[in-house]
Scaffold this active site. Sequence first.
Site, PDB file in Angstrom:
ATOM      1  CE1 TYR A  38     -42.681  25.970 -47.455  1.00  0.00           C
ATOM      2  CE2 TYR A  38     -44.892  26.025 -46.538  1.00  0.00           C
ATOM      3  CZ  TYR A  38     -43.604  26.505 -46.573  1.00  0.00           C
ATOM      4  OH  TYR A  38     -43.238  27.521 -45.730  1.00  0.00           O
TER       5      TYR A  38
ATOM      6  CG  HIS B 274     -38.192  29.569 -49.920  1.00  0.00           C
ATOM      7  ND1 HIS B 274     -38.215  30.298 -48.764  1.00  0.00           N
ATOM      8  CD2 HIS B 274     -36.887  29.452 -50.267  1.00  0.00           C
ATOM      9  CE1 HIS B 274     -36.974  30.619 -48.421  1.00  0.00           C
ATOM     10  NE2 HIS B 274     -36.152  30.112 -49.313  1.00  0.00           N
TER      11      HIS B 274
ATOM     12  CE  LYS C 187     -43.338  31.980 -50.446  1.00  0.00           C
ATOM     13  NZ  LYS C 187     -41.927  32.223 -50.640  1.00  0.00           N
TER      14      LYS C 187
END
Length: 172
Positions: A108, A118, A149
Amino acid sequence: MKKIKVYLEGDILITNQSEAYSLLEKSNFGEEIEKKIRYSSFETIYLMDNDKIEVYSKKLKLNKEELIKKFLKIDKRFNLKYSVFKDLRNKGYILKTGLKFGADFRVYEKGFKINEAHAKWLVFVNHETDNLRLIELTAKSRVAHSIKKNLLLAIIDEEGDISYYEIRWIKP
């Protein structure tokens, strides 16, 4: 702040001390599960390194070396992964397990709370002598992309230095 007493129960590291809740709120260490704070093996060693916790098995106080031996039995790559955990945590990032995604960690951004944001990266840790086949890199990249991601490869060299390579999909 006094040291938090953490108890090793099987492979689980838990505590219910109020200081642990404060540390979770302030610095995102641990995870609240069933009204207790549970620490990962990496968080535990990091917090021991920073003189924040003491770990007990029943009434016996464990030292860092004893714990690392236990963790190495579970994950032979523990030391390699811990060096990346420590490096990124020292830089202000928050790391949590990436096991659910087949990764070593989720990372993070600095300053974010994990329940309010997220993860930005999925991290895969490798030693520079490890063979990383193109098909494996492609698979890792696809997993990261499918959950929105970026892929972060952490490559550790013989001297223990870490190089990070971010891989992300772009549309030309």
